[in-house]
Motif scaffolding. Structure first.
Motif, short mmCIF file in Angstrom:
data_model
loop_
_atom_site.label_atom_id
_atom_site.label_comp_id
_atom_site.label_asym_id
_atom_site.label_seq_id
_atom_site.Cartn_x
_atom_site.Cartn_y
_atom_site.Cartn_z
N PRO A 38 18.33 37.02 31.63
CA PRO A 38 19.62 37.24 31.62
C PRO A 38 20.04 38.44 32.79
N PHE A 39 21.15 38.12 33.33
CA PHE A 39 21.66 39.27 34.31
C PHE A 39 23.27 39.64 33.96
N ILE A 40 23.63 40.62 34.71
CA ILE A 40 24.82 41.05 34.71
C ILE A 40 25.61 40.63 36.08
N GLN A 41 26.83 40.12 35.76
CA GLN A 41 27.89 39.79 37.00
C GLN A 41 29.09 40.72 36.58
N LYS A 42 29.25 41.37 38.04
CA LYS A 42 30.39 42.20 38.29
C LYS A 42 31.28 41.75 39.36
N LEU A 43 32.50 41.88 39.15
CA LEU A 43 33.56 41.62 40.40
C LEU A 43 33.24 42.73 41.36
N LYS A 46 35.64 43.83 43.26
CA LYS A 46 36.68 44.71 43.44
C LYS A 46 37.63 44.37 42.02
N ASP A 47 38.14 45.48 41.71
CA ASP A 47 39.32 45.66 40.70
C ASP A 47 38.67 45.74 39.45
N GLY A 48 37.37 45.72 39.10
CA GLY A 48 36.80 46.18 37.70
C GLY A 48 36.83 47.39 37.39
N TYR A 49 37.29 47.65 36.07
CA TYR A 49 37.29 49.14 35.63
C TYR A 49 37.21 49.17 34.14
N ASP A 50 36.95 50.12 33.44
CA ASP A 50 36.64 50.16 31.96
C ASP A 50 35.93 49.17 31.39
N GLY A 51 35.12 48.63 31.73
CA GLY A 51 34.58 47.44 31.27
C GLY A 51 35.04 46.08 31.49
N LYS A 52 36.14 46.30 32.22
CA LYS A 52 36.42 44.91 32.69
C LYS A 52 36.05 44.63 34.07
N GLY A 53 35.75 43.00 34.16
CA GLY A 53 35.29 42.71 35.58
C GLY A 53 33.63 42.70 35.43
N VAL A 54 33.25 42.56 34.25
CA VAL A 54 31.74 42.80 33.87
C VAL A 54 31.36 41.46 33.04
N LYS A 55 30.32 40.71 33.23
CA LYS A 55 29.83 39.66 32.33
C LYS A 55 28.41 39.75 32.18
N ARG A 56 27.89 39.41 31.04
CA ARG A 56 26.36 39.22 30.76
C ARG A 56 25.98 37.76 30.97
N LEU A 57 25.49 37.14 31.81
CA LEU A 57 25.00 35.84 31.95
C LEU A 57 23.64 35.42 31.35
N ASN A 58 23.42 34.82 30.20
CA ASN A 58 22.08 34.81 29.63
C ASN A 58 21.31 33.62 30.07
N SER A 59 21.92 32.48 30.57
CA SER A 59 21.18 31.36 31.35
C SER A 59 22.15 30.62 31.85
N PRO A 60 21.75 29.49 32.82
CA PRO A 60 22.53 28.79 33.63
C PRO A 60 23.85 28.28 32.62
N LEU A 61 23.66 27.99 31.46
CA LEU A 61 24.80 27.31 30.54
C LEU A 61 25.90 28.06 30.65
N GLU A 70 35.40 34.73 41.57
CA GLU A 70 35.50 35.60 42.83
C GLU A 70 34.25 36.22 43.35
N PRO A 71 34.37 37.01 44.36
CA PRO A 71 33.21 37.59 44.93
C PRO A 71 32.81 38.78 43.95
N SER A 72 31.44 38.61 43.52
CA SER A 72 30.61 39.46 42.61
C SER A 72 29.38 39.84 43.32
N ILE A 73 28.72 40.71 42.20
CA ILE A 73 27.29 41.02 42.50
C ILE A 73 26.50 40.70 41.15
N VAL A 74 25.35 40.17 40.99
CA VAL A 74 24.68 40.09 40.13
C VAL A 74 23.53 41.09 40.05
N GLU A 75 23.52 41.71 39.09
CA GLU A 75 22.44 42.86 39.08
C GLU A 75 21.31 42.45 37.70
N GLU A 76 20.20 42.91 37.88
CA GLU A 76 19.14 42.88 37.04
C GLU A 76 19.44 43.55 35.85
N LEU A 77 19.32 42.89 34.55
CA LEU A 77 19.66 43.47 33.27
C LEU A 77 18.72 44.70 33.07
#
Length: 380
Positions: free
Chosen positions: A142-147, A149-164, A172-179
């Motif tokens: 699983p990894f973390i996806q962050k927008l 731009k414009d994410g704040y206070d926990g908004k604009g952040v998602k955990r993706l557990n699998s391709p599903l 929108e343009p984002s970064i994915v980060e190692e959990l």
């Protein structure tokens, strides 16, 4: 400074929320003339400043016209029109933190690249331009996806557990980060003035509300080893010096279970992780930010006592005119300080205030904080 204090210096603050409000409370001691721009006509700062203007922070003309007759501009939120600030700088208005710093920090992708280029420890990441890129990411689930731009206070952040989970991902343009398998989220606030003087506040430990990913509970100072605390403070100093920032910088970090420190995100302004400094430290983060942008000697950041900070969030299920329950009861406990932000309306999990609990005994400060957390409620 080009002008002296005593009401002659005109300071503009972009953003009129609680951070601006607490900044003004300190700025009054310097006798500066304070102008505030905010899109909300009921903003917490509206009655505390010399001049309040209701307008967009992201519109070029609004920000430029607001700032052109001021001596110095600072921010309490990063989401501002940087092109306007750049033009104001070119015309001789001082902008701290500098427009180039705000531009970099507005984009989490640029932030991450800055970390990499300057050998600042951070989690592995990949820049993503669209959902399609998520099919072939080099970061394992699983990894973390962050927008970016414009994410704040926990908004604009998602955990993706699998391709599903890709259909639910940000398009929108984002970064994915190692959990990161972290033991604790920590933060260090660092200040730097235009002379190049740098000072850090002692490292703090944070606990987050699992529902909305907001800081719910902060403890200062940390009880981690001197080695870990020093390492975190040195990282914060390095970032401030590499950026050549003027002003305050909050550096949010992960302490991993193996004892490594990884930088998560930056905020170029006073920050939620520094509210306890008002009662808990010799100088507050707000006073330190003003000292830095006024190019004054930086203040003593040492802790006075153990301090626990609680965010006062709107209760789930309540929306409307704010009603505070339990204030009188918590003020009967020694060492409890209430800060209400002057927000007229509450809604679920909106930041309505914070409470600082100080005590010479760390465990008693924590116990009292848990009591306060149970008692005080923001309803409608």
């Amino acid at each position: 400074m080009a002008k002296d204090f005593y009401g002659d210096l005109k300071l503009g603050i972009l953003g009129g929320g609680q951070l601006g409000r607490m900044m003004i409370q300190e700025a009054i001691n310097f006798n500066v003339n304070i102008h505030v721009l905010d899109p909300d006509k009921n903003a917490p700062c509206r009655l505390l400043c010399n001049k309040f203007e209701c307008g967009s922070l992201s519109d070029f003309d609004t920000v430029y016209n607001f700032g052109k007759d001021l001596d110095l501009i600072t921010i309490e939120i990063e989401k501002v029109n940087v092109d306007a600030l750049e033009k104001l700088e070119q015309e001789g208005v001082q902008v701290f933190p500098q427009s180039r710093v705000i531009r970099l920090i507005q984009d989490k992708g640029m932030q991450k690249q800055f970390f990499k280029q300057n050998d600042i420890p951070t989690s592995a990441f990949q820049l993503i331009s669209s959902k399609d890129n998520l099919q072939n990411t080099s970061i394992a689930y699983p990894f973390i996806q962050k927008l970016r731009k414009d994410g704040y206070d926990g908004k604009g952040v998602k955990r993706l557990n699998s391709p599903l989970d890709i259909p639910e991902a940000f398009a929108e343009p984002s970064i994915v980060e190692e959990l990161v398998d972290f033991e604790k989220e920590i933060a260090v606030i660092v200040a730097r003035n235009d002379k190049g003087d740098v000072k850090t506040f002692p490292m703090v430990e944070m606990e987050f509300n699992p529902v909305v990913n907001l800081v719910e509970f902060l403890i200062s100072p940390s009880t981690y080893s001197e080695e870990i605390q020093q390492k975190a403070e040195e990282i914060a100093k390095k970032i401030a010096c590499d950026l050549q920032i003027v002003g305050l910088l909050a550096v949010e970090m992960f302490l991993t279970k193996s004892g490594d420190i990884l930088v998560n995100e930056l905020a170029p302004r006073p920050h939620n992780s520094g509210h306890q400094t008002i009662e808990g430290n010799a100088v507050s983060q707000f006073a330190q930010h003003l000292r830095a942008i006024f190019n004054l000697p930086l203040g003593d950041t040492s802790t006075r006592q153990h301090a626990v900070m609680i965010n006062l969030l709107g209760e789930d299920g309540f929306e409307g005119l704010a009603k505070y329950e339990g204030v009188e009861e918590i003020l009967s406990i020694d060492g409890v300080y209430v800060h209400l932000y002057g927000k007229k309306y509450t809604k679920p999990f909106r930041k309505m205030g914070h409470i600082c609990i100080i005590n010479e005994n760390r465990e008693l400060a924590i116990t009292n904080a848990r009591k306060v957390q149970e008692i005080i409620k923001v309803k409608a």
